[in-house]
Design a protein around this motif. Structure first.
Motif, PDB file in Angstrom:
ATOM      1  N   PHE A  85       0.827  -1.206   0.000  1.00 31.10           N
ATOM      2  CA  PHE A  85       0.000   0.000   0.000  1.00 31.10           C
ATOM      3  C   PHE A  85       0.862   1.258   0.000  1.00 31.10           C
ATOM      4  N   LEU A  86       1.851   1.311   0.895  1.00 28.45           N
ATOM      5  CA  LEU A  86       2.712   2.496   0.979  1.00 28.45           C
ATOM      6  C   LEU A  86       3.458   2.734  -0.337  1.00 28.45           C
ATOM      7  N   LEU A  87       3.986   1.668  -0.918  1.00 36.70           N
ATOM      8  CA  LEU A  87       4.695   1.822  -2.194  1.00 36.70           C
ATOM      9  C   LEU A  87       3.733   2.191  -3.316  1.00 36.70           C
ATOM     10  N   GLY A  88       2.531   1.626  -3.289  1.00 37.63           N
ATOM     11  CA  GLY A  88       1.547   1.932  -4.321  1.00 37.63           C
ATOM     12  C   GLY A  88       1.165   3.406  -4.332  1.00 37.63           C
ATOM     13  N   ILE A  89       0.934   3.979  -3.149  1.00 34.32           N
ATOM     14  CA  ILE A  89       0.563   5.400  -3.131  1.00 34.32           C
ATOM     15  C   ILE A  89       1.749   6.288  -3.493  1.00 34.32           C
ATOM     16  N   CYS A  90       2.976   5.832  -3.199  1.00 32.80           N
ATOM     17  CA  CYS A  90       4.164   6.584  -3.630  1.00 32.80           C
ATOM     18  C   CYS A  90       4.236   6.652  -5.156  1.00 32.80           C
ATOM     19  N   PHE A  91       3.660   5.677  -5.809  1.00 32.56           N
ATOM     20  CA  PHE A  91       3.684   5.576  -7.269  1.00 32.56           C
ATOM     21  C   PHE A  91       2.511   6.313  -7.905  1.00 32.56           C
ATOM     22  N   VAL A  92       1.293   5.957  -7.525  1.00 28.92           N
ATOM     23  CA  VAL A  92       0.125   6.419  -8.285  1.00 28.92           C
ATOM     24  C   VAL A  92      -0.329   7.831  -7.921  1.00 28.92           C
ATOM     25  N   MET A  93      -0.124   8.245  -6.684  1.00 26.17           N
ATOM     26  CA  MET A  93      -0.616   9.577  -6.314  1.00 26.17           C
ATOM     27  C   MET A  93       0.213  10.700  -6.946  1.00 26.17           C
ATOM     28  N   PRO A  94       1.546  10.655  -6.917  1.00 21.62           N
ATOM     29  CA  PRO A  94       2.293  11.706  -7.634  1.00 21.62           C
ATOM     30  C   PRO A  94       1.993  11.708  -9.136  1.00 21.62           C
ATOM     31  N   ALA A  95       1.845  10.516  -9.708  1.00 19.83           N
ATOM     32  CA  ALA A  95       1.522  10.428 -11.139  1.00 19.83           C
ATOM     33  C   ALA A  95       0.198  11.136 -11.424  1.00 19.83           C
ATOM     34  N   GLY A  96      -0.799  10.898 -10.591  1.00 24.01           N
ATOM     35  CA  GLY A  96      -2.101  11.524 -10.770  1.00 24.01           C
ATOM     36  C   GLY A  96      -2.063  13.032 -10.570  1.00 24.01           C
ATOM     37  N   TRP A  97      -1.307  13.491  -9.567  1.00 20.77           N
ATOM     38  CA  TRP A  97      -1.209  14.928  -9.308  1.00 20.77           C
ATOM     39  C   TRP A  97      -0.541  15.657 -10.482  1.00 20.77           C
ATOM     40  N   ILE A  98       0.537  15.086 -10.994  1.00 13.59           N
ATOM     41  CA  ILE A  98       1.226  15.723 -12.119  1.00 13.59           C
ATOM     42  C   ILE A  98       0.327  15.746 -13.351  1.00 13.59           C
ATOM     43  N   TYR A  99      -0.368  14.650 -13.597  1.00 10.54           N
ATOM     44  CA  TYR A  99      -1.265  14.583 -14.755  1.00 10.54           C
ATOM     45  C   TYR A  99      -2.427  15.563 -14.622  1.00 10.54           C
ATOM     46  N   ARG A 100      -2.954  15.745 -13.415  1.00  8.54           N
ATOM     47  CA  ARG A 100      -4.091  16.642 -13.191  1.00  8.54           C
ATOM     48  C   ARG A 100      -3.764  18.098 -13.531  1.00  8.54           C
ATOM     49  N   ARG A 101      -2.495  18.479 -13.354  1.00  6.54           N
ATOM     50  CA  ARG A 101      -2.070  19.854 -13.625  1.00  6.54           C
ATOM     51  C   ARG A 101      -2.232  20.224 -15.098  1.00  6.54           C
ATOM     52  N   HIS A 102      -1.921  19.292 -15.966  1.00  2.00           N
ATOM     53  CA  HIS A 102      -2.025  19.530 -17.409  1.00  2.00           C
ATOM     54  C   HIS A 102      -2.197  18.168 -18.070  1.00  2.00           C
ATOM     55  N   LYS A 103      -3.416  17.867 -18.460  1.00  2.00           N
ATOM     56  CA  LYS A 103      -3.725  16.540 -18.977  1.00  2.00           C
ATOM     57  C   LYS A 103      -3.195  16.374 -20.401  1.00  2.00           C
ATOM     58  N   SER A 104      -2.105  15.642 -20.491  1.00  2.00           N
ATOM     59  CA  SER A 104      -1.515  15.322 -21.795  1.00  2.00           C
ATOM     60  C   SER A 104      -0.767  14.003 -21.647  1.00  2.00           C
ATOM     61  N   ARG A 105      -0.495  13.389 -22.753  1.00  2.00           N
ATOM     62  CA  ARG A 105       0.237  12.112 -22.740  1.00  2.00           C
ATOM     63  C   ARG A 105       1.630  12.298 -22.142  1.00  2.00           C
ATOM     64  N   SER A 106       2.277  13.426 -22.458  1.00  2.00           N
ATOM     65  CA  SER A 106       3.623  13.659 -21.937  1.00  2.00           C
ATOM     66  C   SER A 106       3.598  13.859 -20.418  1.00  2.00           C
ATOM     67  N   ARG A 107       2.562  14.526 -19.897  1.00  2.00           N
ATOM     68  CA  ARG A 107       2.448  14.701 -18.445  1.00  2.00           C
ATOM     69  C   ARG A 107       2.120  13.377 -17.757  1.00  2.00           C
ATOM     70  N   ALA A 108       1.314  12.555 -18.410  1.00  2.00           N
ATOM     71  CA  ALA A 108       1.024  11.225 -17.858  1.00  2.00           C
ATOM     72  C   ALA A 108       2.305  10.402 -17.777  1.00  2.00           C
ATOM     73  N   LEU A 109       3.109  10.479 -18.835  1.00  2.00           N
ATOM     74  CA  LEU A 109       4.375   9.746 -18.850  1.00  2.00           C
ATOM     75  C   LEU A 109       5.315  10.293 -17.778  1.00  2.00           C
TER      76      LEU A 109
END
Length: 194
Positions: A85-109
């Protein structure tokens, strides 16, 4: 947010949590890279999809729900699930926050790669201070280190094992989830966004 929109988010979260739970149960070892008790699964993939489609908190919720269900069959007193769980949130939450700022394929990557790197780096203290101390109640640390030494003789100490084996393995796991997510996100997008 309308009632229908909330219901949709809850339904998608429940569906992705169910898929994540099944994927976590389909784990398999890669004994040439890490000892057999360290296993690969793709259960962060649905959480990453949730983080991109619904928001980072929903990605974290998928990580939590799948680990709560997997605790029902835990062989580690749920400490493995806590670490996951701890490792999973370290992975998916920053990814989601960065993507939310500007939704694009490059931001998702960018977000998912940075999340994978964060997960790999944080795997060292999480395993060193939480997971392996509990595992040592079931198996002595020396026996655990011996399993790492079977792959690479001369490895000395738990911290070195975590740096040389677990962190790169965790990065590989994250990278595979990133590739799979980028391949399937667009085709699944209509279902996830409705």
């Amino acid at each position: 947010m309308t009632h229908t929109h909330k219901t949709h988010k809850l339904a998608v979260t429940a569906m992705l949590s169910a898929v994540a739970t099944v994927l976590m149960m389909l784990e398999f070892p890669l004994p040439f890279l890490v000892p057999p008790f360290v296993k690969l699964d793709f259960s962060e993939l649905p959480a990453l999809l949730a983080s991109f489609s619904l928001g980072p908190l929903y990605g974290g919720a998928v990580c939590l729900i799948k680990n709560l269900f997997c605790c029902l069959r835990s062989t580690t007193g749920c400490v493995g699930e806590l670490g996951n769980f701890l490792l999973g949130i370290c992975f998916v939450m920053p990814a989601g926050w960065i993507y939310r700022r500007h939704k694009s394929r490059s931001r998702a990557l960018l977000g998912s790669v940075l999340g994978a790197v964060a997960m790999a780096l944080l795997s060292i203290p999480i395993n060193y201070f939480i997971t392996y101390p509990v595992y040592s109640a079931f198996m002595p640390i020396d026996a655990i280190i011996e399993m790492y030494q079977q792959i690479r003789p001369g490895v000395n100490g738990l911290l070195e094992c975590l740096v040389l084996f677990n962190a790169p393995f965790t990065l590989l796991k994250g990278a595979l989830d990133v590739v799979l997510c980028l391949l399937i996100y667009k085709p699944l997008s209509p279902l996830l966004h409705r």
